[in-house]
Design a protein around this motif. Structure first.
Motif, PDB file in Angstrom:
ATOM      1  N   GLN A  22       0.856  -1.179   0.000  1.00  0.00           N
ATOM      2  CA  GLN A  22       0.000   0.000   0.000  1.00  0.00           C
ATOM      3  C   GLN A  22       0.894   1.231   0.000  1.00  0.00           C
ATOM      4  N   ALA A  23       1.388   1.585  -1.156  1.00  0.00           N
ATOM      5  CA  ALA A  23       2.307   2.709  -1.246  1.00  0.00           C
ATOM      6  C   ALA A  23       1.610   4.030  -0.958  1.00  0.00           C
ATOM      7  N   MET A  24       0.356   4.155  -1.378  1.00  0.00           N
ATOM      8  CA  MET A  24      -0.379   5.402  -1.145  1.00  0.00           C
ATOM      9  C   MET A  24      -1.811   5.062  -0.751  1.00  0.00           C
ATOM     10  N   PRO A  25      -2.072   4.839   0.532  1.00  0.00           N
ATOM     11  CA  PRO A  25      -3.437   4.522   0.946  1.00  0.00           C
ATOM     12  C   PRO A  25      -4.343   5.734   0.778  1.00  0.00           C
ATOM     13  N   LEU A  26      -5.604   5.488   0.579  1.00  0.00           N
ATOM     14  CA  LEU A  26      -6.568   6.570   0.413  1.00  0.00           C
ATOM     15  C   LEU A  26      -6.805   7.282   1.739  1.00  0.00           C
ATOM     16  N   ALA A  27      -6.990   8.588   1.671  1.00  0.00           N
ATOM     17  CA  ALA A  27      -7.259   9.386   2.864  1.00  0.00           C
ATOM     18  C   ALA A  27      -8.742   9.283   3.209  1.00  0.00           C
ATOM     19  N   PRO A  28      -9.093   9.386   4.474  1.00  0.00           N
ATOM     20  CA  PRO A  28     -10.510   9.386   4.835  1.00  0.00           C
ATOM     21  C   PRO A  28     -11.207  10.616   4.266  1.00  0.00           C
ATOM     22  N   LEU A  29     -12.485  10.478   3.965  1.00  0.00           N
ATOM     23  CA  LEU A  29     -13.228  11.562   3.320  1.00  0.00           C
ATOM     24  C   LEU A  29     -13.439  12.759   4.239  1.00  0.00           C
ATOM     25  N   GLY A  30     -13.493  12.560   5.545  1.00  0.00           N
ATOM     26  CA  GLY A  30     -13.768  13.644   6.475  1.00  0.00           C
ATOM     27  C   GLY A  30     -12.544  14.481   6.838  1.00  0.00           C
ATOM     28  N   ALA A  31     -11.351  14.123   6.366  1.00  0.00           N
ATOM     29  CA  ALA A  31     -10.139  14.853   6.750  1.00  0.00           C
ATOM     30  C   ALA A  31     -10.049  16.181   6.010  1.00  0.00           C
ATOM     31  N   THR A  32      -9.611  17.211   6.709  1.00  0.00           N
ATOM     32  CA  THR A  32      -9.410  18.520   6.096  1.00  0.00           C
ATOM     33  C   THR A  32      -7.960  18.942   6.294  1.00  0.00           C
ATOM     34  N   ALA A  33      -7.527  19.902   5.512  1.00  0.00           N
ATOM     35  CA  ALA A  33      -6.141  20.373   5.599  1.00  0.00           C
ATOM     36  C   ALA A  33      -5.884  21.114   6.911  1.00  0.00           C
ATOM     37  N   ALA A  34      -6.906  21.769   7.474  1.00  0.00           N
ATOM     38  CA  ALA A  34      -6.720  22.541   8.699  1.00  0.00           C
ATOM     39  C   ALA A  34      -6.475  21.634   9.906  1.00  0.00           C
ATOM     40  N   SER A  35      -7.016  20.427   9.862  1.00  0.00           N
ATOM     41  CA  SER A  35      -6.846  19.540  11.009  1.00  0.00           C
ATOM     42  C   SER A  35      -5.466  18.910  11.057  1.00  0.00           C
ATOM     43  N   ASP A  36      -4.709  18.979   9.985  1.00  0.00           N
ATOM     44  CA  ASP A  36      -3.384  18.376   9.956  1.00  0.00           C
ATOM     45  C   ASP A  36      -2.344  19.212  10.691  1.00  0.00           C
ATOM     46  N   GLY A  37      -2.569  20.487  10.849  1.00  0.00           N
ATOM     47  CA  GLY A  37      -1.607  21.346  11.516  1.00  0.00           C
ATOM     48  C   GLY A  37      -0.467  21.775  10.604  1.00  0.00           C
ATOM     49  N   ILE A  38      -0.661  21.705   9.291  1.00  0.00           N
ATOM     50  CA  ILE A  38       0.381  22.089   8.336  1.00  0.00           C
ATOM     51  C   ILE A  38       0.186  23.548   7.954  1.00  0.00           C
ATOM     52  N   ILE A  39       1.253  24.324   8.027  1.00  0.00           N
ATOM     53  CA  ILE A  39       1.200  25.737   7.681  1.00  0.00           C
ATOM     54  C   ILE A  39       2.104  25.962   6.471  1.00  0.00           C
ATOM     55  N   GLN A  40       1.570  26.537   5.411  1.00  0.00           N
ATOM     56  CA  GLN A  40       2.355  26.826   4.216  1.00  0.00           C
ATOM     57  C   GLN A  40       3.223  28.054   4.483  1.00  0.00           C
ATOM     58  N   VAL A  41       4.534  27.958   4.210  1.00  0.00           N
ATOM     59  CA  VAL A  41       5.440  29.062   4.504  1.00  0.00           C
ATOM     60  C   VAL A  41       6.345  29.376   3.316  1.00  0.00           C
ATOM     61  N   TYR A  42       5.827  29.361   2.106  1.00  0.00           N
ATOM     62  CA  TYR A  42       6.552  29.788   0.916  1.00  0.00           C
ATOM     63  C   TYR A  42       7.881  29.062   0.737  1.00  0.00           C
ATOM     64  N   GLY A  43       7.849  27.739   0.773  1.00  0.00           N
ATOM     65  CA  GLY A  43       9.054  26.959   0.532  1.00  0.00           C
ATOM     66  C   GLY A  43      10.051  26.994   1.672  1.00  0.00           C
ATOM     67  N   GLY A  44       9.626  27.359   2.882  1.00  0.00           N
ATOM     68  CA  GLY A  44      10.515  27.378   4.027  1.00  0.00           C
ATOM     69  C   GLY A  44      11.251  28.683   4.216  1.00  0.00           C
ATOM     70  N   CYS A  45      11.018  29.675   3.367  1.00  0.00           N
ATOM     71  CA  CYS A  45      11.741  30.943   3.461  1.00  0.00           C
ATOM     72  C   CYS A  45      10.988  31.998   4.257  1.00  0.00           C
TER      73      CYS A  45
END
Length: 80
Positions: A22-45
């Motif tokens: 299972q190289a890439m399992p499917l994500a659950p349908l109820g997951a959102t990007a905000a719940s992951d805690g990931i913040i976009q920061v322009y490539g780390g700069c």
């Protein structure tokens, strides 16, 4: 004939081993990007920066207001 049988067995084992991976399992349908805690920061700069041609951080605007960058961004020229 031995080579054909050995290659068929190797091919069959390869297919058998591939079905369980299972190289890439499917994500659950109820997951959102905000719940992951990931913040976009322009490539780390950070804000106002971007990655340069060799991977280093550079300012997004490298000339002061009223000036514009010249060829390859190496020299600033006054806006007329």
């Amino acid at each position: 004939m031995k080579f054909l049988a050995a290659s068929a067995v190797a091919f069959g084992l390869g297919l058998f081993a591939m079905t369980g991976s299972q190289a890439m399992p499917l994500a659950p349908l109820g997951a959102t990007a905000a719940s992951d805690g990931i913040i976009q920061v322009y490539g780390g700069c950070g804000w106002g920066g971007h990655r340069g041609p060799y991977g280093g951080c550079r300012p997004l605007y490298n000339c002061p207001p009223g000036w514009h960058p010249g060829p390859y961004g190496r020299k600033c020229f006054r806006n007329w």
